[in-house]
Design an enzyme around this catalytic site. Structure first.
Site, PDB file in Angstrom:
ATOM      1  N   CYS A  54     -44.459  -7.437  18.183  1.00  0.00           N
ATOM      2  CA  CYS A  54     -44.109  -6.925  19.485  1.00  0.00           C
ATOM      3  C   CYS A  54     -45.299  -7.162  20.349  1.00  0.00           C
ATOM      4  O   CYS A  54     -44.779  -7.630  21.602  1.00  0.00           O
ATOM      5  CB  CYS A  54     -43.463  -5.601  19.534  1.00  0.00           C
ATOM      6  SG  CYS A  54     -44.420  -4.494  18.780  1.00  0.00           S
ATOM      7  N   HIS A 309     -44.763   0.806  19.256  1.00  0.00           N
ATOM      8  CA  HIS A 309     -43.934  -0.423  19.745  1.00  0.00           C
ATOM      9  C   HIS A 309     -44.788  -0.623  21.137  1.00  0.00           C
ATOM     10  O   HIS A 309     -44.963   0.138  22.035  1.00  0.00           O
ATOM     11  CB  HIS A 309     -42.561  -0.208  19.604  1.00  0.00           C
ATOM     12  CG  HIS A 309     -41.818  -1.244  20.108  1.00  0.00           C
ATOM     13  ND1 HIS A 309     -41.741  -2.282  19.380  1.00  0.00           N
ATOM     14  CD2 HIS A 309     -40.951  -1.366  21.237  1.00  0.00           C
ATOM     15  CE1 HIS A 309     -40.825  -3.177  20.034  1.00  0.00           C
ATOM     16  NE2 HIS A 309     -40.314  -2.648  20.725  1.00  0.00           N
TER      17      HIS A 309
END
Length: 992
Positions: A54, A309
């Protein structure tokens, strides 16, 4: 409504409710609508998260929306030979980018014109050599990739392409040092691609920039050497901003090194920043345009530096609208405004919650933003970037593949719906005619098969009724409860459509089985009454020769035996038939188990001798009356029958007389041998190599196995066989050489040998067969020191076999699979409890046998004192010696787990890193927090195998856990556990 499973006529609740009434077409398939994967109008294209990539996706989306960078990359000429020659892209060959610029070109072209909702960046990630399962430092990735891109583009001839990284991202500042004594100013000019701002102790972005530029005093030991003064002087040093790039990257240093833990940690503090940033107050020259507007905010969601994340909020330069890029999902913000929202709603690791500061209009604050990107404010219209023809052709080819996939998925959905509709009509029609009307022909079908027919997810297999047949080939009475009676019309349809068999109609009902079942039921009901009758008959004394011999053990358990025999048919049905439709159990195994049970449980066979006749021991049998025997015969018609006038087995009588003679002979032999070999019988009278006796220079060797077997015979001559041979070949190798050194026989191998006096050896040679003579001789000069004596053996040591033996021992300890080891967690540096330490001991089975041997039959021999363990050992040979020795020194198999200890299954070939992962799951301690040791040795090499580290079966490894540095909560992304950091070592970002 539930189905009546015991009623074959009940056809309700077998799964028919799914098909009755109207059904939504979508229930006929499990294929998602392919149009959900199609890019929406005026929407951006997402990027697939390949595991933990990510952080890469956020930068790709941000760089894609830098129109100048995108346009410059499109201008890079392709290295594809076919396209360079003007032939276009070969249709029979997939495009494979050769350089990092070509990968980025192709990726940007797909992001711009692809019809997919998201695309796969695996080609780009693979080209860089990134580990898709390892989350890396996003800021470090940005620096390294920009450096790699700049180096790659520097080879281009077009200056607009060659200098794009410098034009967009490169600024200049100077390190300025001023001498306090003479005022001399020295300046070192340096380029920068981002400003790294410390956020600790600050609340506003401008405060962070001010601290970055603040003046530093150089005093004391840190004084500056002034070339004008030619001496060290007090001075001041600061950074002056000389020029700023079009795109200003501000790195907020959220991830810092914690000196206490030795690891990185994240600063989850709020930092305020505005949408407009005026950099003029911070510049050395004030006559330029330095107003910047916010264009991107990169977010790290999570409280730990090692998990979380990454997402990006990026402003579209053409429309001015804000978008949130979260891998495959892209969300447009309302009202052209930046909305951080849920990105800030995360629990902190501490209980005290920090309140979010109030933000005015045009300002924002974040505790998760780690990079802010500002663009120089300009009135010029934004660029319109067109995809080059070569790349557009590749994009259209990918779009064609996507359309083909959509059409294929749509066709599959259509076919599934068509099949579902046909099945729907079939079920509705057949279910109405499924019940068999009174007096009409019918068939039996298993309930399991009917349920599978009504289950839309699994197509039904051919009907298999073999599992419900009895021994006569008809329907087993006990299987009626799992069968359903259906009409012959529907059964005909099933067999035509799906096949199988055999068909079970009205003629398949087995009368023989029903009759037998009734007989068994009657006997079961009668058993309790017959038990009372037989008990009373056994109290009557039998006179004359009318009685029958019955085993006492059989009489004690005859009711249980009878009941098990009556249940035998039920058990046979259960074992042989198993489940329906091809899931039967292994018949051979069940029959073999049954035969073993029958051999143990057969009535009256406990008084049958090995020759099939009446046994000679009257203690094991008694006479019962004829009436009692007839009652028992009803239950055991095949039981052996012995009238009370029946003679005992003549062969057993002969053997009994021979046995009595042998016992007497053995007792006499044992007594003579014990008297003759007193020293061999008592350990305290035997010589010892560790302290060689002065009265002799020669000692003989026999195996300890021979000594222990002989002692058993002498102790219990009626129960143990006499020893006839010394069996010294077990101590020799195949070449006839000795397997032990003198040093090993005084230490680890002392339990395997027994030393014999010369006088005793002469008697042993007379009493036993001696296959090999093994002798140790001491040679010592007169008056010399005893420690200088030389010891030789006959036969001599075989070095090759001895070395092979030692290697095999080590190999056995280093080569194992699925072995158990124990991990003991140490708390507060306290040593592990005593119970957790590995023990050197004999096995539990040996100890039990030793206890058994210490319970002799008859009187205890007062002279017998087994001080050397006396545990039973298997006979040694060269091949089995290793196993034998391991039994003598192995760790106790009865390891007692203590508090704070857990058992793990491991193999010698797995690495220490893999073991740490197992420990992490067992103790919730991250690998980098684990300090492991075994027998005082620290285990630190994560790439080493357990075998090479000396971890053997039953080892106890000590675990000391460092304090955790963060809260490892579940994030949107897969949680990443921090391993020893290697960063981007070995990847394309460092030129590898």
């Amino acid at each position: 409504r539930r189905n009546c499973r015991g009623n074959p006529n009940c056809l309700v609740g077998i799964g028919e409710h799914v098909w009755l009434g109207e059904i939504d077409e979508n229930s006929f398939h499990n294929i998602d609508d392919p149009n959900c994967e199609r890019r929406k109008k005026n929407a951006f294209v997402g990027l697939t998260n390949l595991g933990a990539t990510c952080y890469v996706n956020t930068f790709l989306q941000m760089w894609f929306l830098n129109l100048e960078l995108r346009q410059a990359l499109y201008l890079c000429p392709s290295t594809c030979s076919e396209y360079a020659a003007g032939e276009g892209v070969p249709k029979d060959k997939d495009y494979e980018p050769q350089t990092i610029c070509e990968h980025l070109q192709y990726l940007f072209a797909l992001l711009q014109n692809s019809k997919r909702r998201y695309i796969d960046p695996s080609g780009f990630v693979k080209a860089l050599g990134l580990d898709t399962g390892q989350q890396q430092d996003a800021q470090e990735f940005s620096k390294l990739f920009m450096s790699l891109l700049e180096d790659t583009l520097s080879k281009q001839k077009n200056p607009d392409v060659r200098n794009i990284v410098q034009k967009q991202f490169c600024g200049e500042y100077a390190y300025v040092t001023v001498c306090n004594q003479c005022g001399r100013e020295s300046k070192l000019v340096s380029k920068f691609y981002e400003l790294e701002l410390n956020i600790q102790g600050h609340k506003q972005l401008t405060d962070c920039i001010t601290e970055f530029l603040k003046e530093e005093k150089l005093e004391g030991d840190n004084r500056y050497f002034c070339e004008t003064c030619q001496s060290k002087q007090n001075a001041t040093r600061k950074i002056r901003l000389l020029s700023l790039p079009c795109t200003l990257n501000l790195q907020l240093m959220r991830f810092v090194f914690d000196r206490q833990t030795g690891h990185k940690k994240k600063l989850n503090t709020y930092i305020g920043f505005s949408e407009l940033l005026d950099m003029e107050p911070f510049m050395e020259q004030k006559n330029g345009v330095y107003v910047y507007e916010l264009s991107a905010v990169l977010i790290h969601r999570g409280v730990s530096a090692y998990s979380g994340h990454y997402i990006a909020h990026v402003k579209d330069p053409q429309t001015g609208e804000w978008y949130k890029f979260n891998d495959e999902d892209i969300e447009k913000m309302e009202g052209k405004k930046l909305q951080l929202g849920i990105e800030e709603d995360l629990a902190e690791p501490s209980k005290s919650q920090t309140r979010k500061p109030k933000c005015g209009k045009g300002t924002h604050c974040s505790r998760n933003a780690y990079m802010l990107v500002y663009r120089l404010q300009t009135r010029e219209k934004s660029l319109t970037v067109e995809v080059p023809a070569f790349l557009q052709e590749l994009v259209e080819r990918d779009n064609c593949k996507f359309e083909e996939w959509c059409n294929e998925m749509a066709e599959m959905r259509k076919q599934s719906v068509a099949r579902g509709k046909i099945k729907h009509e079939e079920v509705k029609e057949l279910y109405k005619r499924l019940p068999a009307e009174a007096g009409s022909p019918y068939d039996f079908i298993s309930l399991e098969w009917l349920q599978k027919w009504l289950d839309e997810s699994t197509p039904p297999k051919p009907i298999d009724n073999t599992a419900c047949l009895c021994s006569h080939g008809k329907l087993h009475p006990d299987k009626i409860s799992i069968m359903k009676r259906i009409s012959e019309y529907v059964a005909d349809f099933f067999y035509r459509r799906y096949g199988g068999g055999p068909r079970l109609n009205v003629k398949a009902l087995c009368k023989d089985c029903v009759v037998e079942r009734c007989r068994i039921l009657r006997l079961k009901n009668q058993l309790n009454e017959d038990y009372k009758t037989v008990t009373n008959l056994l109290k009557i004394t039998v006179k004359g020769n009318d009685g029958f011999w019955v085993g006492k053990a059989s009489l004690r358990s005859w009711r249980q035996l009878a009941l098990e025999q009556l249940n035998e048919q039920d058990e046979d049905a259960e074992h042989s038939n198993g489940k329906m439709n091809g899931n039967a159990q292994n018949k051979d195994e069940s029959n073999e188990e049954k035969r073993e049970e029958e051999e143990e449980l057969n009535f009256n066979e406990d008084i049958v001798c090995p020759h099939g006749d009446l046994c000679i021991s009257e203690n094991e049998r008694r006479v019962v009356s004829k009436e009692a025997w007839e009652k028992l015969k009803q239950y055991f018609p095949k039981a052996p029958e012995f009238p009370n006038n029946k003679e005992c087995c003549s062969q057993c009588k002969i053997l009994e007389r021979e046995g009595e003679e042998n016992e007497a002979l053995h007792k006499m032999m044992a007594s003579e041998q014990k008297t003759s070999l007193q020293n061999l019988f008592h350990d305290k009278c035997r010589p010892c190599l560790g302290s060689w006796p002065q009265e002799t220079d020669e000692l003989y060797i026999v195996s300890q196995f021979f000594v222990e077997e002989w002692r058993k015979f002498v102790r219990r001559p009626t129960r143990c066989s006499p020893v006839s041979s010394v069996g010294n070949s077990a101590l020799l190798c195949p070449h006839g050489g000795l397997m032990f050194t003198y040093a090993s026989m005084t230490k680890e191998d002392s339990k395997l040998i027994a030393l014999i006096w010369p006088s005793e050896w002469e008697r042993i040679q007379k009493l036993f067969v001696v296959d090999h003579v093994i002798k140790i001789t001491r040679t010592q000069a007169a008056g010399a020191d005893p420690e200088s004596a030389l010891y030789t053996s006959e036969p001599q040591l075989c070095p090759e076999c001895r070395e092979g033996l030692l290697c095999q021992q080590q190999r056995d300890l280093r080569e194992y699979t699925q072995a158990t080891i124990y991990i003991h967690k140490v708390v507060d540096n306290k040593k592990v409890m005593k119970d957790a330490a590995p023990e050197l001991n004999v096995s539990s089975s040996e100890a039990e046998e030793e206890r058994e041997e210490n319970k002799p039959e008859g009187e205890q021999d007062p002279d017998f004192n087994q001080t050397n363990g006396g545990a039973k050992r298997q006979k040694i040979s060269h091949q089995s010696y290793i196993t034998y020795q391991k039994q003598g020194i192995r760790r106790s198999t009865r390891h007692r787990k203590v508090r704070g200890e857990k058992a793990l299954l491991v193999s010698a070939s797995q690495t220490l890193k893999e073991l740490k992962i197992q420990i992490m799951h067992a103790f919730s301690v991250a690998p980098f927090d684990q300090n492991l040791s075994i027998d005082g040795k620290i285990l630190s090499d994560d790439t080493a195998t357990l075998g090479s580290l000396g971890v053997i079966p039953e080892s106890v490894i000590l675990l000391k856990a460092d304090e955790p540095i963060a809260d490892y909560a579940a994030m949107d992304d897969v949680m990443q556990v921090c391993m020893p950091e290697e960063g981007f070592k070995g990847t394309g970002l460092l030129g590898h």
